[in-house]
Design a protein around this motif. Structure first.
Motif, PDB file in Angstrom:
ATOM      1  N   LEU B 518       0.829  -1.203   0.000  1.00  0.00           N
ATOM      2  CA  LEU B 518       0.000   0.000   0.000  1.00  0.00           C
ATOM      3  C   LEU B 518       0.870   1.263   0.000  1.00  0.00           C
ATOM      4  CD1 LEU B 518      -2.780   1.364   0.308  1.00  0.00           C
ATOM      5  CD2 LEU B 518      -2.655   0.932   2.745  1.00  0.00           C
ATOM      6  N   LEU B 519       1.904   1.255   0.851  1.00  0.00           N
ATOM      7  CA  LEU B 519       2.819   2.410   0.890  1.00  0.00           C
ATOM      8  C   LEU B 519       3.539   2.573  -0.441  1.00  0.00           C
ATOM      9  CD1 LEU B 519       4.377   1.953   4.463  1.00  0.00           C
ATOM     10  CD2 LEU B 519       2.567   3.537   3.763  1.00  0.00           C
ATOM     11  N   ALA B 520       3.981   1.423  -1.013  1.00  0.00           N
ATOM     12  CA  ALA B 520       4.686   1.480  -2.303  1.00  0.00           C
ATOM     13  C   ALA B 520       3.762   2.011  -3.402  1.00  0.00           C
ATOM     14  CB  ALA B 520       5.196   0.086  -2.667  1.00  0.00           C
ATOM     15  N   GLY B 521       2.503   1.610  -3.386  1.00  0.00           N
ATOM     16  CA  GLY B 521       1.546   2.083  -4.388  1.00  0.00           C
ATOM     17  C   GLY B 521       1.384   3.590  -4.324  1.00  0.00           C
ATOM     18  N   MET B 522       1.245   4.111  -3.109  1.00  0.00           N
ATOM     19  CA  MET B 522       1.088   5.559  -2.963  1.00  0.00           C
ATOM     20  C   MET B 522       2.370   6.291  -3.364  1.00  0.00           C
ATOM     21  SD  MET B 522      -0.960   5.497   0.612  1.00  0.00           S
ATOM     22  CE  MET B 522      -0.457   7.146   1.007  1.00  0.00           C
ATOM     23  N   GLY B 523       3.521   5.680  -3.020  1.00  0.00           N
ATOM     24  CA  GLY B 523       4.809   6.267  -3.420  1.00  0.00           C
ATOM     25  C   GLY B 523       4.932   6.326  -4.939  1.00  0.00           C
ATOM     26  N   SER B 524       4.449   5.266  -5.602  1.00  0.00           N
ATOM     27  CA  SER B 524       4.557   5.231  -7.066  1.00  0.00           C
ATOM     28  C   SER B 524       3.710   6.346  -7.692  1.00  0.00           C
ATOM     29  CB  SER B 524       4.125   3.860  -7.613  1.00  0.00           C
ATOM     30  OG  SER B 524       2.729   3.675  -7.467  1.00  0.00           O
ATOM     31  N   VAL B 525       2.544   6.643  -7.114  1.00  0.00           N
ATOM     32  CA  VAL B 525       1.701   7.726  -7.651  1.00  0.00           C
ATOM     33  C   VAL B 525       2.395   9.078  -7.443  1.00  0.00           C
ATOM     34  CG1 VAL B 525      -0.510   8.930  -7.436  1.00  0.00           C
ATOM     35  CG2 VAL B 525      -0.452   6.453  -7.340  1.00  0.00           C
ATOM     36  N   ALA B 526       2.981   9.256  -6.263  1.00  0.00           N
ATOM     37  CA  ALA B 526       3.705  10.515  -5.993  1.00  0.00           C
ATOM     38  C   ALA B 526       4.832  10.696  -7.011  1.00  0.00           C
ATOM     39  CB  ALA B 526       4.255  10.507  -4.568  1.00  0.00           C
ATOM     40  N   TRP B 527       5.541   9.592  -7.313  1.00  0.00           N
ATOM     41  CA  TRP B 527       6.646   9.651  -8.297  1.00  0.00           C
ATOM     42  C   TRP B 527       6.104   9.968  -9.692  1.00  0.00           C
ATOM     43  CZ3 TRP B 527       8.093   6.880 -12.687  1.00  0.00           C
ATOM     44  CH2 TRP B 527       9.393   7.112 -13.140  1.00  0.00           C
ATOM     45  N   ALA B 543      -0.760   2.067  -9.834  1.00  0.00           N
ATOM     46  CA  ALA B 543      -0.659   1.912  -8.374  1.00  0.00           C
ATOM     47  C   ALA B 543      -1.177   0.550  -7.928  1.00  0.00           C
ATOM     48  CB  ALA B 543      -1.443   3.029  -7.680  1.00  0.00           C
ATOM     49  N   ALA B 544      -2.298   0.092  -8.516  1.00  0.00           N
ATOM     50  CA  ALA B 544      -2.855  -1.212  -8.130  1.00  0.00           C
ATOM     51  C   ALA B 544      -1.861  -2.331  -8.443  1.00  0.00           C
ATOM     52  CB  ALA B 544      -4.185  -1.446  -8.851  1.00  0.00           C
ATOM     53  N   VAL B 545      -1.212  -2.234  -9.609  1.00  0.00           N
ATOM     54  CA  VAL B 545      -0.233  -3.256  -9.990  1.00  0.00           C
ATOM     55  C   VAL B 545       0.974  -3.219  -9.046  1.00  0.00           C
ATOM     56  CG1 VAL B 545       1.384  -3.967 -11.810  1.00  0.00           C
ATOM     57  CG2 VAL B 545      -0.963  -3.319 -12.405  1.00  0.00           C
ATOM     58  N   VAL B 546       1.455  -1.998  -8.727  1.00  0.00           N
ATOM     59  CA  VAL B 546       2.610  -1.860  -7.816  1.00  0.00           C
ATOM     60  C   VAL B 546       2.279  -2.471  -6.450  1.00  0.00           C
ATOM     61  CG1 VAL B 546       4.004  -0.185  -6.515  1.00  0.00           C
ATOM     62  CG2 VAL B 546       3.628   0.140  -8.960  1.00  0.00           C
ATOM     63  N   VAL B 547       1.079  -2.184  -5.939  1.00  0.00           N
ATOM     64  CA  VAL B 547       0.682  -2.727  -4.628  1.00  0.00           C
ATOM     65  C   VAL B 547       0.754  -4.254  -4.655  1.00  0.00           C
ATOM     66  CG1 VAL B 547      -1.264  -3.052  -3.048  1.00  0.00           C
ATOM     67  CG2 VAL B 547      -0.786  -0.788  -3.976  1.00  0.00           C
ATOM     68  N   ILE B 548       0.194  -4.866  -5.689  1.00  0.00           N
ATOM     69  CA  ILE B 548       0.143  -6.337  -5.750  1.00  0.00           C
ATOM     70  C   ILE B 548       1.550  -6.926  -5.877  1.00  0.00           C
ATOM     71  CG2 ILE B 548      -0.637  -8.278  -7.174  1.00  0.00           C
ATOM     72  CD1 ILE B 548      -3.192  -6.572  -7.736  1.00  0.00           C
TER      73      ILE B 548
END
Lengths: 30, 565
Positions: B518-527, B543-548
């Motif tokens: 979840l944190l990585a997904g949000m980080g990816s959107v910020a990036w 983001a959904a793909v990064v989270v999974i």
């Protein structure tokens, strides 16, 4: 076919018809 | 505004509060207050879901987009019916059978308390921010129409809504939504009829629509594959699918609504109502914008619809530049009008060679008008220091107050109020439910009477209304509101969807894996926002793909999971 499955099929059919109508609308008036 | 219109608005505001509280049953029990006793009919819930989605921003911002940009925004909604089917098959039965109050409650059952608390916190933050923007839209209208401050207008919208939501709970929200939806659709249809009748008598509706088509206002399909463009067929069908899955499947304001039905099939039917009607309804809203374009084409209007800086500019040191721009705009608009009349006449005559030549002339005149308008916007921004100045949201309110007959002005304003209040009420109810169930009852006071929790819920509703009002006053200065609202959610939507997908379909995902994902997904959107130009709709999917991916990688090496095995 269950009632819900029939509903899903009708959603898809209506969806395709609405998009087709919008495309015809765009092409006709452009 | 005429006293008759004021009376209509006043009657509406008093009636909706009275009706909301009157219809409430069992609101002294927790399940009755938050979930309507799980007894609401599917059609009422379906209309309520649509009313929450159709905010005042849709009435003001989207009609403005239709005016300036045509119907291409419609592509944004093309995936919605498919998303509704996917949700009906997947998440709806999960939530309904789990007998939960909130979507996030389910995450504790599957993962742990911190994942539930964090997703609930994200919902509370993003929803309260976007709620502020939702409130500011009708405030903008009122400040234009009444000459009152934005703060006064914000309070006029938010206080009545907070009152019936506080006392009536979700039942008051759902049943008032049904009536508000009727008022909104009635108002839009009235606007379409008035606009059609205000076309010049010598120009038929068919030829006028051909003119709108020549100006690119009727484009509903753009098959260009460009991930930096928000409104293409591919963004609308692929990227927006993930936004809708996330919004309707994991956002408490939507989930709470379909948890109020007695069984799963009724919950599914309530969602499918949006699947049938959302695209036609959105087309109606955009059509109002296109018809306003035609109206102001043949009856040239102001250079800029937001006249807040008008006096300051006319009396300021750069007044001569402003007046010169106005003269250029008047000349360009008159040339466009003449070209529009010639094109419509050529269409009526059915002479294809003349249509082609008049069409080319009209497009050139339309381009000139756009150039002058853009220069005017840039001028106002530089001369006043108001760097976010944009008049998109002022087109429809200006049309209503200056061109609508007495009575219909009041009806249209009541419809805008209805659109705002239905959304605000749904969001306030969801914010209150999540605050109390996911945070207060879970971490602060697990055991208490229903009476106590209801009192806390009402305080929470008032608190979130206050937060939203503060945000609303700030948000009134932002640009095209519809995009702002969607962008708030995009920071979190895709990531939260990823966590729910993990919960349901990835049995090996662990609690720690889901949290880190979840944190990585949000980080990816910020990036993505900081370093790329990828359109925001695609952020949800990424983001959904990064989270999974991240969650499954962490789960594979999670030491706590191994201990548990």
């Amino acid at each position: 076919m269950s009632d819900m499955r029939r509903s899903y099929v009708s959603v898809v059919v209506i969806w395709v018809l609405v998009l087709a109508a919008l495309y015809v609308f765009q092409q006709y008036f452009s | 505004m005429h006293p008759v219109d004021w009376t209509i608005i006043a009657i509406y505001l008093v009636w909706i509060v009275w009706d909301g509280i009157r219809l409430t049953k069992r609101s002294h029990e927790l399940e009755g207050y938050f979930l309507g006793g799980r007894s609401l009919p599917w059609w009422a819930v379906g209309l309520s879901v649509m009313a929450t989605q159709l905010s005042a921003i849709t009435m003001i911002g989207t009609t403005g987009q239709g005016y300036y940009d045509g119907m291409r925004f419609l592509q944004f909604y093309y995936a919605l019916p498919i998303a509704m089917i996917v949700l009906s098959v997947t998440l709806v039965p999960f939530f309904h059978n789990a007998r939960v109050y909130t979507a996030y409650e389910y995450l504790e059952t599957r993962f742990d308390a911190k994942t539930r608390a964090f997703t609930s916190f994200l919902f509370l933050m993003s929803r309260s921010m976007s709620l502020g923007v939702v409130i500011s839209a009708p405030a903008v209208v009122l400040s234009v129409a009444m000459g009152v401050s934005v703060t006064t207008a914000v309070l006029m919208t938010a206080i009545p809504t907070a009152v019936y939501t506080m006392f009536g709970g979700v039942q008051a929200v759902a049943w008032t939504d049904v009536k508000q939806m009727v008022l909104i659709v009635g108002g839009l249809i009235a606007a379409v009829v008035v606009l059609i009748f205000q076309l010049p008598p010598d120009i038929s509706l068919g030829s006028a629509l051909h003119v709108a088509g020549s100006a690119g206002r009727l484009q509903t399909f753009d098959f260009t594959f460009d991930i930096t463009n928000q409104y293409t067929f591919w963004s609308g069908t692929i990227a927006a699918l993930f936004l809708f899955l996330s919004y309707f499947g994991t956002d408490q304001s939507q989930v709470q609504r379909y948890l109020t039905t007695p069984d799963v099939d009724q919950a599914r039917s309530s969602l499918l109502m949006s699947a049938y009607w959302k695209i036609p309804l959105q087309a109606l809203v955009l059509l109002v914008g296109v018809l306003m374009f035609l109206f102001y084409l043949y009856t040239p209007g102001p250079m800029l619809f937001d006249g807040r800086h008008d006096r300051e500019l006319r009396e300021g040191p750069r007044a001569s530049e402003y007046l010169a721009l106005e003269q250029r705009y008047a000349a360009a608009a008159e040339a466009r009008r003449a070209a529009g009349v010639a094109l419509a006449q050529a269409e009526d005559a059915g002479e294809s060679a003349r249509v082609a030549s008049e069409g080319a002339t009209f497009k050139a005149r339309e381009a000139e008008v756009r150039v002058v308008r853009n220069q005017a916007l840039a001028f106002v921004r530089s001369a006043t220091g108001d760097t976010t100045y944009n008049d998109v949201n002022y087109v429809f309110p200006t049309f209503i107050t200056t061109r609508m007959p007495v009575g219909l002005v009041g009806l249209l304003f009541a419809a805008i109020f209805a659109a705002a209040m239905s959304t605000i009420a749904g969001e306030l109810s969801a914010l209150s439910t999540s605050s109390v169930i996911d945070l207060y009852r879970r971490f602060i006071r697990p055991v208490a009477t229903d009476r106590h929790f209801l009192m806390v819920s009402r305080v929470a509703t008032a608190f979130w209304a206050l937060v939203a009002c503060v945000v609303a006053v700030q948000a009134a200065n932002l640009g095209s509101l519809i995009e702002v609202v969607n962008r708030f959610g995009t920071y979190f939507y895709g990531s939260i969807l990823g966590v729910f997908l993990l919960a349901i379909w990835f049995k090996r995902a662990t609690a720690n894996g889901a949290f880190v994902g979840l944190l990585a997904g949000m980080g990816s959107v910020a990036w993505l926002i900081a370093y790329t130009k990828i359109a925001y709709l695609w952020h949800n999917l990424i983001a959904a793909v990064v989270v999974i991916v991240v969650a499954m990688a962490v789960s594979a090496v999670d030491p706590f999971a191994r201990k548990a095995e």
